[in-house]
Design an enzyme around this catalytic site. Structure first.
Site, mmCIF file in Angstrom:
data_model
loop_
_atom_site.group_PDB
_atom_site.id
_atom_site.type_symbol
_atom_site.label_atom_id
_atom_site.label_comp_id
_atom_site.label_asym_id
_atom_site.label_seq_id
_atom_site.Cartn_x
_atom_site.Cartn_y
_atom_site.Cartn_z
ATOM 1 N N THR A 1 0.825 -1.209 0.000
ATOM 2 C CA THR A 1 0.000 0.000 0.000
ATOM 3 C C THR A 1 0.864 1.265 0.000
ATOM 4 O OG1 THR A 1 -1.473 1.276 1.437
ATOM 5 C CG2 THR A 1 -0.118 -0.334 2.526
ATOM 6 N N ASP A 2 0.284 2.359 -0.493
ATOM 7 C CA ASP A 2 0.970 3.657 -0.420
ATOM 8 C C ASP A 2 1.019 4.192 1.012
ATOM 9 O OD1 ASP A 2 -1.726 4.351 -0.110
ATOM 10 O OD2 ASP A 2 -1.752 5.850 -1.716
ATOM 11 N N GLU A 3 0.230 3.589 1.924
ATOM 12 C CA GLU A 3 0.149 4.139 3.286
ATOM 13 C C GLU A 3 1.460 3.972 4.053
ATOM 14 O OE1 GLU A 3 -3.583 3.449 5.293
ATOM 15 O OE2 GLU A 3 -4.612 3.154 3.387
ATOM 16 N N TYR B 1 -1.978 -0.436 10.970
ATOM 17 C CA TYR B 1 -2.069 -1.121 9.666
ATOM 18 C C TYR B 1 -0.854 -0.797 8.807
ATOM 19 C CZ TYR B 1 -3.288 -1.649 4.710
ATOM 20 O OH TYR B 1 -3.254 -1.947 3.368
ATOM 21 N N LYS C 1 2.222 -3.198 7.389
ATOM 22 C CA LYS C 1 2.530 -3.386 5.964
ATOM 23 C C LYS C 1 3.968 -2.945 5.673
ATOM 24 C CE LYS C 1 0.219 -4.620 3.002
ATOM 25 N NZ LYS C 1 -0.120 -5.982 2.464
HETATM 26 P P1 NAD Z 1 -9.364 -7.593 2.224
HETATM 27 O O1 NAD Z 1 -9.364 -7.274 3.684
HETATM 28 O O2 NAD Z 1 -10.611 -7.351 1.433
HETATM 29 O O3 NAD Z 1 -8.972 -9.131 1.985
HETATM 30 C C1 NAD Z 1 -7.955 -9.754 2.692
HETATM 31 C C2 NAD Z 1 -8.084 -11.259 2.469
HETATM 32 O O4 NAD Z 1 -7.014 -11.907 3.187
HETATM 33 C C3 NAD Z 1 -9.394 -11.839 2.996
HETATM 34 O O5 NAD Z 1 -9.961 -12.706 2.038
HETATM 35 C C4 NAD Z 1 -8.977 -12.599 4.251
HETATM 36 O O6 NAD Z 1 -9.799 -13.731 4.515
HETATM 37 C C5 NAD Z 1 -7.554 -13.007 3.890
HETATM 38 N N1 NAD Z 1 -6.723 -13.239 5.089
HETATM 39 C C6 NAD Z 1 -6.613 -12.438 6.186
HETATM 40 N N2 NAD Z 1 -5.782 -12.998 7.084
HETATM 41 C C7 NAD Z 1 -5.333 -14.158 6.530
HETATM 42 C C8 NAD Z 1 -4.440 -15.165 6.973
HETATM 43 N N3 NAD Z 1 -3.824 -15.086 8.157
HETATM 44 N N4 NAD Z 1 -4.196 -16.212 6.143
HETATM 45 C C9 NAD Z 1 -4.812 -16.314 4.933
HETATM 46 N N5 NAD Z 1 -5.685 -15.391 4.488
HETATM 47 C C10 NAD Z 1 -5.939 -14.319 5.270
HETATM 48 O O7 NAD Z 1 -8.137 -6.785 1.634
HETATM 49 P P2 NAD Z 1 -7.970 -6.097 0.206
HETATM 50 O O8 NAD Z 1 -8.538 -4.721 0.255
HETATM 51 O O9 NAD Z 1 -8.414 -7.027 -0.850
HETATM 52 O O10 NAD Z 1 -6.378 -5.941 0.154
HETATM 53 C C11 NAD Z 1 -5.561 -6.988 -0.370
HETATM 54 C C12 NAD Z 1 -4.110 -6.573 -0.252
HETATM 55 O O11 NAD Z 1 -3.899 -5.352 -0.959
HETATM 56 C C13 NAD Z 1 -3.658 -6.307 1.188
HETATM 57 O O12 NAD Z 1 -2.359 -6.805 1.349
HETATM 58 C C14 NAD Z 1 -3.676 -4.787 1.314
HETATM 59 O O13 NAD Z 1 -2.744 -4.336 2.243
HETATM 60 C C15 NAD Z 1 -3.320 -4.377 -0.102
HETATM 61 N N6 NAD Z 1 -3.838 -3.073 -0.560
HETATM 62 C C16 NAD Z 1 -5.160 -2.766 -0.417
HETATM 63 C C17 NAD Z 1 -5.635 -1.547 -0.896
HETATM 64 C C18 NAD Z 1 -7.095 -1.178 -0.806
HETATM 65 O O14 NAD Z 1 -7.466 -0.037 -1.161
HETATM 66 N N7 NAD Z 1 -7.996 -2.052 -0.389
HETATM 67 C C19 NAD Z 1 -4.754 -0.635 -1.502
HETATM 68 C C20 NAD Z 1 -3.389 -1.003 -1.633
HETATM 69 C C21 NAD Z 1 -2.950 -2.221 -1.159
HETATM 70 P P1 TYD Z 2 -10.772 3.830 4.091
HETATM 71 O O1 TYD Z 2 -11.695 3.396 3.009
HETATM 72 O O2 TYD Z 2 -10.917 3.226 5.461
HETATM 73 O O3 TYD Z 2 -9.301 3.675 3.516
HETATM 74 P P2 TYD Z 2 -7.866 4.211 4.132
HETATM 75 O O4 TYD Z 2 -8.065 4.637 5.525
HETATM 76 O O5 TYD Z 2 -7.035 2.979 4.011
HETATM 77 O O6 TYD Z 2 -7.443 5.314 3.218
HETATM 78 O O7 TYD Z 2 -10.937 5.400 4.260
HETATM 79 C C1 TYD Z 2 -10.721 6.290 3.183
HETATM 80 C C2 TYD Z 2 -10.850 7.695 3.707
HETATM 81 O O8 TYD Z 2 -12.208 7.909 4.117
HETATM 82 C C3 TYD Z 2 -10.003 7.948 4.944
HETATM 83 O O9 TYD Z 2 -9.491 9.279 4.884
HETATM 84 C C4 TYD Z 2 -10.983 7.804 6.090
HETATM 85 C C5 TYD Z 2 -12.294 8.280 5.495
HETATM 86 N N1 TYD Z 2 -13.528 7.648 6.045
HETATM 87 C C6 TYD Z 2 -14.587 8.462 6.478
HETATM 88 O O10 TYD Z 2 -14.523 9.705 6.422
HETATM 89 N N2 TYD Z 2 -15.698 7.855 6.986
HETATM 90 C C7 TYD Z 2 -15.817 6.499 7.083
HETATM 91 O O11 TYD Z 2 -16.865 6.002 7.586
HETATM 92 C C8 TYD Z 2 -14.740 5.678 6.597
HETATM 93 C C9 TYD Z 2 -14.829 4.187 6.666
HETATM 94 C C10 TYD Z 2 -13.617 6.303 6.080
#
Ligand code: NAD
Ligand code: TYD
Length: 352
Positions: free
Chosen positions: A133-135, A159, A163
């Site tokens: 992630t960019d975070e 989080y 990461k």
């Molecule tokens: P998500 O929370 O929707 O899915 C995570 C999956 O991992 C789930 O299916 C869960 O069951 C599985 N999981 C959790 N713990 C586990 C374990 N111990 N063993 C096996 N499986 C396990 O997450 P996502 O949004 O799909 O993100 C996927 C990846 O991409 C993550 O690594 C996250 O950090 C990264 N990422 C997410 C975003 C975003 O905007 N959602 C952006 C950049 C990077």
């Molecule tokens: P989120 O989807 O949780 O992603 P991340 O925190 O990983 O960027 O949140 C996106 C942005 O939206 C973040 O600045 C927090 C804000 N947010 C709200 O304002 N209200 C909400 O109920 C949620 C879930 C997020």
């Protein structure tokens, strides 16, 4: 030739598996613990498809990983499995350390053992792709340049710290052991199968239910948003052509404050599913800010474009319209994920 995917029942992982098998006949072994965020319904269209082997299990389980490597002999791993929600990491960081740090470590060690057993050409062709992630780069001032791959690591939430730790492990396994790793650091995704605890799906499902739209603080926090299928195509490009040991930032060239996102969603819903009670913006409420809330993320995605020719296919306007339409068309999926433990989370985070 087999791909081992972890976390392939989550939001991005399931989109990746569906995309992969739509474009390729290379089988996917999908290892997922099915936490609250994992949902096999995302993969329902693959039922009976022999190219998809689902294994319910934990990435911290070394014996299970060794067995999977021995049975399936993957030529690459794509590692999505993680705890991924910042707000949950604030309430309970322990599970983030276990899965994101210990889990990645365990997976790296099992992968290294498998990789060491390969012959020279399979060893050279092998890839461990870490999805991050960019975070990890922390928060940007309003006018600061976007994150490049060499930006300092300054994670601010449990989080992002977990990461960041996993990114460092992946880097070290390349540097020390020569494991051919790839890392992508991507901005905020949105699209189908997004669990409604994150901003965009939460706002859509709350609006449709006539519930408040809770904006944290002043709502001027900025995120870069990328349609999930574009993230999947970026991963495919890096897996195919990325240089081992390199990091690629992935983003949508699309920075927006949260308030604008919520107003855009309300306008789309007014058009596609008007409410008899009036415009959806009437539901917007400002709630207490997230502790340590990062103010701005922005991605400089020039390296992946320069080296691999990748750019997002969707604009924010096209991607967000598709997303809203998907939630309107998939009410049963939403109802299913909102049952059970989801309600406990909403109560804990938002009260009442
Ligand atoms: P998500 O929370 O929707 O899915 C995570 C999956 O991992 C789930 O299916 C869960 O069951 C599985 N999981 C959790 N713990 C586990 C374990 N111990 N063993 C096996 N499986 C396990 O997450 P996502 O949004 O799909 O993100 C996927 C990846 O991409 C993550 O690594 C996250 O950090 C990264 N990422 C997410 C975003 C975003 O905007 N959602 C952006 C950049 C990077
Ligand atoms: P989120 O989807 O949780 O992603 P991340 O925190 O990983 O960027 O949140 C996106 C942005 O939206 C973040 O600045 C927090 C804000 N947010 C709200 O304002 N209200 C909400 O109920 C949620 C879930 C997020």
């Amino acid at each position: 030739m087999t791909l081992l995917v972890t976390g392939g029942a989550g939001f991005i992982g399931s989109n990746f598996v569906l995309d992969w098998l739509a474009a390729s006949d290379e089988p996917v072994v999908n290892l997922d613990a099915l936490t609250y965020a994992g949902n096999l319904a995302n993969l329902a269209s693959l039922q009976g498809d022999a190219r998809h082997v689902f294994v319910k299990g934990d990435i911290c389980d070394r014996a299970l990983l060794d067995g999977l490597m021995a049975t399936h002999r993957p030529r690459a791993l794509v590692h999505f499995a993680a705890e991924s929600h910042v707000d949950r990491s604030i309430h309970g960081p322990g599970e983030f350390m276990r899965t994101n740090v210990t889990g990645t470590f365990t997976l790296l060690e099992a992968t290294r053992a498998h990789w060491m057993s390969l012959d020279a050409s399979a060893k050279a062709a092998f890839r461990f792709h870490h999805v991050s992630t960019d975070e990890v780069y922390g928060s940007l001032a309003p006018e600061a340049p976007a994150f490049t791959e060499t930006h300092a690591y300054e994670p601010n939430s449990p989080y992002s710290a977990s990461k960041a730790a996993s990114d460092h492990l992946v880097r070290a396994w390349h540097h020390t052991y020569g494991l051919p790793v790839l890392t992508t650091n991507c901005s905020n995704n949105y699209g189908p199968y997004h669990f409604p605890e994150k901003l965009i799906p939460l706002m859509i499902v709350n609006a449709l239910a006539g519930k408040p739209l809770p904006i944290y603080g002043d709502g001027m926090q900025v995120r870069d948003w990328l349609y999930v299928r574009d993230h999947c195509s970026a991963i495919r490009a890096v897996l195919a052509g990325g240089r081992p040991g390199e990091v690629y930032n992935v983003g949508g060239w699309n920075e927006k404050p949260n308030r604008d996102i919520v107003h855009t969603l309300c306008a789309l819903l007014d058009e596609l599913r008007p409410s008899p009670q009036g415009p959806y913006t009437r539901l917007i409420t400002h709630v207490t800010d997230r502790p340590g809330h990062d103010r701005r993320y922005a991605i400089d995605a020039r390296k992946i474009e320069r080296e691999l020719g990748w750019r997002p296919a969707e604009t924010f306007e096209s991607g967000i319209r598709k997303t809203v339409q998907w939630y309107l068309d998939n009410a049963a999926w939403v109802a299913d994920v909102q049952s059970g433990a989801y309600r406990d989370w909403v109560q804990k985070q938002y009260g009442g």
